[in-house]
Scaffold this active site. Structure first.
Site, PDB file in Angstrom:
ATOM      1  N   SER A 253     -12.314   8.235   6.717  1.00  0.00           N
ATOM      2  CA  SER A 253     -13.529   7.571   7.142  1.00  0.00           C
ATOM      3  C   SER A 253     -13.479   7.384   8.644  1.00  0.00           C
ATOM      4  CB  SER A 253     -13.648   6.204   6.478  1.00  0.00           C
ATOM      5  OG  SER A 253     -12.710   5.341   7.083  1.00  0.00           O
ATOM      6  N   LYS A 254     -14.664   7.279   9.208  1.00  0.00           N
ATOM      7  CA  LYS A 254     -14.728   7.204  10.665  1.00  0.00           C
ATOM      8  C   LYS A 254     -14.097   5.925  11.205  1.00  0.00           C
ATOM      9  CE  LYS A 254     -19.451   5.625  10.437  1.00  0.00           C
ATOM     10  NZ  LYS A 254     -20.840   5.958  10.636  1.00  0.00           N
ATOM     11  N   ARG A 255     -13.839   4.986  10.340  1.00  0.00           N
ATOM     12  CA  ARG A 255     -13.167   3.778  10.824  1.00  0.00           C
ATOM     13  C   ARG A 255     -11.745   4.071  11.272  1.00  0.00           C
ATOM     14  NH1 ARG A 255     -14.811  -1.205   7.015  1.00  0.00           N
ATOM     15  NH2 ARG A 255     -16.925  -0.536   6.584  1.00  0.00           N
ATOM     16  N   LYS A 256     -11.124   5.038  10.602  1.00  0.00           N
ATOM     17  CA  LYS A 256      -9.711   5.284  10.897  1.00  0.00           C
ATOM     18  C   LYS A 256      -9.480   6.605  11.614  1.00  0.00           C
ATOM     19  CE  LYS A 256      -7.929   2.325   7.407  1.00  0.00           C
ATOM     20  NZ  LYS A 256      -7.690   2.268   5.983  1.00  0.00           N
ATOM     21  N   ARG A 469     -13.069   1.359  20.628  1.00  0.00           N
ATOM     22  CA  ARG A 469     -12.017   0.778  19.781  1.00  0.00           C
ATOM     23  C   ARG A 469     -10.693   0.672  20.555  1.00  0.00           C
ATOM     24  NH1 ARG A 469     -11.295   4.099  15.359  1.00  0.00           N
ATOM     25  NH2 ARG A 469     -13.364   3.941  14.503  1.00  0.00           N
TER      26      ARG A 469
END
Ligand code: GLU
Length: 506
Positions: A253-256, A469
């Site tokens: 996922s784009k979060r990680k 981030r």
């Protein structure tokens, strides 16, 4: 239907995703190996979320990777149109068949009834789903209500008992209880089809022999199988590919991990290396060699060699492979040629050149000014963000809120970026200059640089997200608990942007 025909069917609703390239690669290899055709279909029935920019970027990304299609937009194979938005009549015709057979039915239940039903089901700890209410309407009542112009949808009649049995290529027989399958809407109240209906109708009419797609669609397969059976059509071969995972085994996922193909392009990976790396996800060459070309993969590809243990998309491994391509496959001249093509890629040159020209008086100043656009990580530290009026915590908040605000823009372009950031600055009650300070630093590494709006447009959302981030981390990071609190605050500060998105991603 004797020849092999495979397809990918992306929905144009965002950045071109690595998963799309991965599924496209396997579909194409299988079709090529069997002397068949690989088809591209655009599934844009969700009119609100689909957009042309996204479609264009998906097509560009596939072309960049060398994954051209045999039939699809721009390549007529006689089974088009290849955009679902241009096939409305086909769906209307096909739904009539199912309505006549009684496998589909009109449903007049309004939102209030469905919401109340859901609440009641949840209260009774039942699985929420449609209760078949409108199945009980008489033919006369249905015609009357239709004649009155009452708003309605068309649903698929799903058995309440027994189980759905279908075969998936790597997994074998899959059994799912019909009671676990909701009666899906096939035609929405606006007359347009849903994914399930359009997908099956198109796969059939486009003579798709093998449906090769991500594992996340297994739970939809019973609805699809039921549709094939209701129409009396032969089912295609289903093959669900294992999901790509982050190194911690969670779903990619784009979060990680950046997930957009554009990100890998702007980071300077070679398309053949990225494609080769994706070819190692859940598949391997019979001789175990990890470096291979698309042609080599096409020549050896077999669906039987797919292994189900969740393949990990590991950036370090990709770097290693890409490095091998740079060293082993490019001589000096080719290295320079490819580097130059990358550094001067049109989307970057177009937005940045006009800005650069305004600010330099000789060429030797250009690289210092534009260098941050060609870099991956900026390796910043907390000191880079020191500012008379903004403490690190405020900077972190601005960066995190900006990330969420940028995520909610449907089409990322400089004007939209500017509008959304100005709106956020005002909502957070910061002077624009101060508000933009941490963004300048996070994006360009410096407090002053080329316009931050154009820079964000040029870098794209994935690279921007990565930089924001990294900046938050450099400033001490945000704990999960703080993040929850911030999310709530964000929703209060900018409700209109929060609403247009799902819960803001971390
Ligand atoms: N439109 C679906 C997607 O976005 C297609 C899924 C399928 O291949 O059936 O991936």
């Amino acid at each position: 239907m004797s020849s092999v025909r495979t397809r990918i069917a992306p929905s144009p609703t965002g950045d071109p995703h690595l998963g799309t390239a991965y599924v496209a690669l396997f579909n194409r290899c299988f079709a090529r190996r069997r002397g068949g055709s690989f088809i591209l279909r655009i599934e844009d029935t969700d009119r609100e979320r689909s957009n042309e920019q996204s479609e264009r970027r998906i097509l560009d990304a596939l072309r960049w990777l060398g994954l051209d299609w045999d039939e699809g937009p721009g390549r007529d194979g006689g089974k088009g149109p290849y955009r679902q938005s241009e096939r409305a009549e086909i769906y209307s015709e096909q739904i009539r068949v199912l309505l006549e057979k009684g496998d589909a039915f009109y449903c007049f239940c309004d939102e209030n009834r469905l919401a109340a039903l859901r609440r009641e089901q949840l209260r009774q700890k039942l699985r929420p789903g449609y209760d078949g209410h409108c199945l009980g309407l008489s033919a006369g009542e249905v015609s009357e209500r239709l004649a009155r112009g009452e708003s309605h949808v068309v649903r698929l009649r799903v058995p309440r008992e027994g189980e759905c049995v279908f075969t998936d290529l790597p997994r074998g027989e899959i059994r799912i209880q019909w009671s676990q399958v909701d009666m899906p809407v096939l035609i929405k109240s606006d007359g347009l089809p849903t994914y399930h209906f359009a997908n099956v109708v198109d796969d059939r009419l486009m003579e798709i022999s093998h449906v090769i797609r991500g594992e996340e669609w297994i739970s939809s397969a019973p609805k699809h199988v039921l549709l094939y059976d209701a129409f009396g059509w032969e089912r295609p071969v289903f093959c669900h590919l294992p999901l790509l995972r982050n190194p911690d085994k969670s779903k990619l996922s784009k979060r990680k991990n950046p997930t957009s193909i554009g990100y890998y392009r702007s980071m300077g990976y070679l398309p053949e290396a990225l494609l080769n790396y994706l070819g190692n996800m859940g598949w391997s060459m019979p001789d175990g060699e990890e470096k291979f070309s698309l042609e080599q993969m096409e020549a050896r590809f077999e669906l039987e060699r797919i292994s189900l243990g969740g393949p990990v998309f590991d950036r370090e491994k990709l770097d290693w492979l890409n490095g091998r391509y740079l060293r082993e496959d490019l001589d000096d001249a080719e290295f320079v040629r490819q580097f130059t093509t990358w550094a001067f890629r049109p989307e970057l040159v177009k937005t940045i050149t006009p800005l650069l020209r305004q600010r330099v008086s000789r060429f030797s100043q250009v690289s210092a000014l534009g260098e941050y656009l060609l870099r991956g990580e900026l390796d910043l530290e907390a000191e880079n963000f020191s500012h008379q009026k903004l403490d690190p915590e405020t900077c972190r908040h601005i960066l995190q809120f900006s990330l969420w605000a940028l995520e909610s823009i449907p089409e990322l372009n400089r004007d939209a970026v500017e509008a959304r950031l100005r709106q956020l600055a005002q909502a957070m009650e910061h002077k624009l200059r101060e508000f933009l300070f941490p963004l300048f630093v996070a994006i360009s590494g410096r407090p002053v640089s080329l316009s931050v709006y154009e820079s964000i447009e040029t870098l794209g959302l994935d690279l921007t997200r990565a930089r924001l981030r990294d900046a938050v981390t450099a400033l001490g990071g945000i704990s999960n608990k703080q993040l929850k609190k911030l999310e709530k605050e964000y929703r209060e500060v900018l409700p209109e942007a929060a609403r247009s998105d799902r819960p803001p991603p971390a």
